[in-house]
Design a protein around this motif. Structure first.
Motif, mmCIF file in Angstrom:
data_model
loop_
_atom_site.group_PDB
_atom_site.id
_atom_site.type_symbol
_atom_site.label_atom_id
_atom_site.label_comp_id
_atom_site.label_asym_id
_atom_site.label_seq_id
_atom_site.Cartn_x
_atom_site.Cartn_y
_atom_site.Cartn_z
ATOM 1 N N GLY A 1 0.826 -1.203 0.000
ATOM 2 C CA GLY A 1 0.000 0.000 0.000
ATOM 3 C C GLY A 1 0.855 1.245 0.000
ATOM 4 O O GLY A 1 2.080 1.180 0.138
ATOM 5 N N GLY A 2 0.217 2.383 -0.143
ATOM 6 C CA GLY A 2 0.994 3.618 -0.230
ATOM 7 C C GLY A 2 0.261 4.848 0.243
ATOM 8 O O GLY A 2 0.523 5.949 -0.235
ATOM 9 N N GLY A 3 -0.659 4.697 1.208
ATOM 10 C CA GLY A 3 -1.420 5.834 1.705
ATOM 11 C C GLY A 3 -1.096 6.176 3.144
ATOM 12 O O GLY A 3 -0.117 5.688 3.718
ATOM 13 N N GLY A 4 -1.941 7.019 3.739
ATOM 14 C CA GLY A 4 -1.742 7.415 5.124
ATOM 15 C C GLY A 4 -1.846 6.242 6.081
ATOM 16 O O GLY A 4 -1.109 6.163 7.069
ATOM 17 N N ARG A 5 -2.776 5.339 5.810
ATOM 18 C CA ARG A 5 -2.919 4.143 6.641
ATOM 19 C C ARG A 5 -1.619 3.347 6.650
ATOM 20 O O ARG A 5 -1.138 2.916 7.705
ATOM 21 N N GLU A 6 -1.036 3.149 5.468
ATOM 22 C CA GLU A 6 0.204 2.371 5.387
ATOM 23 C C GLU A 6 1.371 3.086 6.045
ATOM 24 O O GLU A 6 2.234 2.449 6.651
ATOM 25 N N HIS A 7 1.407 4.431 5.947
ATOM 26 C CA HIS A 7 2.450 5.180 6.642
ATOM 27 C C HIS A 7 2.339 4.945 8.143
ATOM 28 O O HIS A 7 3.348 4.720 8.836
ATOM 29 N N MET B 1 2.852 13.400 18.068
ATOM 30 C CA MET B 1 2.408 14.150 16.897
ATOM 31 C C MET B 1 3.162 13.651 15.669
ATOM 32 O O MET B 1 4.377 13.654 15.641
ATOM 33 N N VAL B 2 2.418 13.196 14.671
ATOM 34 C CA VAL B 2 3.026 12.662 13.455
ATOM 35 C C VAL B 2 2.275 13.190 12.236
ATOM 36 O O VAL B 2 1.042 13.215 12.231
ATOM 37 N N VAL B 3 3.018 13.620 11.233
ATOM 38 C CA VAL B 3 2.411 13.972 9.950
ATOM 39 C C VAL B 3 2.568 12.759 9.039
ATOM 40 O O VAL B 3 3.650 12.501 8.512
ATOM 41 N N PHE B 4 1.487 12.006 8.900
ATOM 42 C CA PHE B 4 1.508 10.850 8.010
ATOM 43 C C PHE B 4 1.214 11.316 6.585
ATOM 44 O O PHE B 4 0.380 12.189 6.361
ATOM 45 N N HIS B 5 1.898 10.703 5.629
ATOM 46 C CA HIS B 5 1.720 11.061 4.222
ATOM 47 C C HIS B 5 0.696 10.128 3.588
ATOM 48 O O HIS B 5 0.845 8.905 3.626
ATOM 49 N N ALA B 6 -0.334 10.714 2.993
ATOM 50 C CA ALA B 6 -1.379 9.929 2.346
ATOM 51 C C ALA B 6 -1.192 9.885 0.840
ATOM 52 O O ALA B 6 -1.378 8.849 0.208
ATOM 53 N N GLY B 7 -0.837 11.023 0.247
ATOM 54 C CA GLY B 7 -0.638 11.089 -1.199
ATOM 55 C C GLY B 7 0.466 12.060 -1.534
ATOM 56 O O GLY B 7 0.217 13.212 -1.909
ATOM 57 N N THR B 8 1.712 11.619 -1.376
ATOM 58 C CA THR B 8 2.873 12.466 -1.669
ATOM 59 C C THR B 8 3.872 11.689 -2.511
ATOM 60 O O THR B 8 3.859 10.459 -2.554
ATOM 61 N N ALA B 9 4.759 12.423 -3.149
ATOM 62 C CA ALA B 9 5.834 11.817 -3.925
ATOM 63 C C ALA B 9 7.039 12.746 -3.898
ATOM 64 O O ALA B 9 6.903 13.954 -3.663
#
Length: 423
Positions: free
Chosen positions: A7-13, A360-368
């Motif tokens: 996977g590659g979204g915020g959940r997976e991060h 506090m965490v900034v999870f990436h959902a859709g970045t490259a």
């Protein structure tokens, strides 16, 4: 142990972030990953819609554990394929994943097993939709039978609107793919609740509860999205209610699936409406939710590997999942135009590498990553998540961090948690 996360979204991060904290894990590989995940794991390109490509990757990497994040690989049968290769994999089989991949199957399963849900009708033609609509008062809910990334639900104020929504699902005009069946459903009112349980084919064990915010606009207005934010607190449901949901929903699912020859292992996400008639199941997801996971995993004390292994080994009944007291919240920063058309490739400002703390965490959902910069690469871009002793403090912390971040067209809801704060 090497762990492969698909996977590659915020959940997976969030899953990768949590696995990296486990003393049992020596390496995390994520496929395909994203710009944020690449900072803490090795990312390998793969198409999550390509079963053979995912299986080949797992066979090459030979991980000690594979974790499936999104719904599409589960619906394709990735768990069956990896088990055939002799690999340990966390998630339900293709047959068990029908609880999410087919709304029609889920509704009939609930009816067979005495699980509370709204009145419904499954229709395969527009003529059938017209006939069945006569049974429903308005508003009425029209659902695509198959997977729709959280966008296959339309709340219609009139029968004419419902007929039009169904027609657009059958034709493919609404979701970009044709539906063989649609589900008409009674409209329910009340507070929504997401209840998460760990399942091992025999036992269901409570993980945590959360509340998602599906509508794109503040005040719960506008079209449905994959989720614009979520929060999780100790008091979101009483202990008695959580036990009721575990016994009368999650355990009934596990018992029913086992009896029907398709044992359910993995995460069971029960999407509920807490109505005046009692809790009613809106839908099941057969994997971690998004963005609920980004909030829940911040609070989890139990080693995530222990959950995955207990599910695979059939020992979930011996596991007590521990959550940190207090509250956590997640606010989604989305691309302008989402959930409709949006532009990608916008440079993201205000982020620093490994921008995370314990609370506090900034999870990436859709970045490259592009030319040495992080850019947007999806509708939901970032999931800014924070934990604190109470919900207001968690939200304040998340919004303060979000205030440092910007990209062209960025949109977000400023009222995440409004129902709980109002109460």
């Amino acid at each position: 142990m090497k762990v492969l996360v698909i996977g590659g979204g915020g959940r997976e991060h969030a899953i990768v972030w949590s696995l990296r904290r486990s003393p049992q894990v020596t390496e995390v590989v994520c496929a395909p990953g994203n710009g944020g995940i690449a900072e803490i794991a090795r990312c390998v390109p793969v198409d999550v819609n390509d079963l053979a490509a995912m299986a080949n990757l797992a066979a090459t990497e030979k991980p000690g554990l594979t974790v499936i994040g999104p719904e599409v690989p589960l619906a394709l049968g990735i768990v069956d394929e990896l088990e055939r290769l002799g690999l340990r994999v966390f998630g339900p089989t293709k047959a068990a994943a029908r609880l999410e991949s087919s709304k029609a199957f889920a509704k009939s399963f609930m009816q067979r097993n005495g699980i509370p849900t709204a009145a419904y009708a499954v229709c395969s033609t527009l003529d059938q939709v017209r006939r069945e609509l006569a049974r429903f008062t308005t508003p009425v809910v029209v659902k695509a039978d198959g997977l729709a990334a959280g966008k296959g639900v339309v709340i219609c104020d009139t029968h004419a609107e419902a007929e039009q929504a169904a027609a657009e699902m059958f034709s493919g005009a609404l979701l970009g793919k044709t539906e063989a069946e649609v589900v008409l459903e009674e409209f329910l009112t009340g507070e929504e609740l997401s209840f998460f349980a760990l399942c091992d084919g025999t036992h269901a064990v409570e993980i945590a509860s959360a509340q998602d915010h599906k509508r794109v606009g503040e005040g719960d207005t506008g079209p449905n999205t994959g989720g614009m934010g979520a929060y999780s607190t100790d008091g979101i449901a009483t202990p008695a209610m959580r036990q009721w949901l575990l016994r009368n929903v999650a355990q009934k699912v596990v018992d029913g699936m086992k009896a029907e020859g398709t044992p359910f292992k993995g995460i069971l996400f029960c999407g509920l409406m807490m109505t005046s008639r009692g809790p009613m199941v809106l839908e099941f997801n057969t994997r971690w939710g998004d963005p609920e996971t980004e909030a829940i995993l911040l609070r989890m004390e139990t080693d995530l590997c222990d959950l995955f292994n207990a599910s695979i080994d059939g020992t979930a009944g011996q596991l007590a999942v521990k959550m940190r007291p207090g509250a956590s919240a997640c606010v989604i920063a989305a691309s302008g135009g989402y959930p409709g058309k949006y532009a990608s490739g916008r440079v993201i400002h205000g982020l620093t590498p490994n921008q995370s703390r314990e609370d506090m965490v900034v999870f990436h959902a859709g970045t490259a990553a592009k030319d040495g910069q992080l850019v947007t690469a999806g509708g939901r871009v970032l999931a800014v998540s924070a934990m604190a002793p109470d919900l207001r403090s968690a939200l304040d912390k998340a919004y303060a961090e979000l205030g440092k971040i910007s990209f062209e067209g960025m949109q977000f809801r400023r009222d995440i948690g409004h129902r709980a704060l109002r109460g």
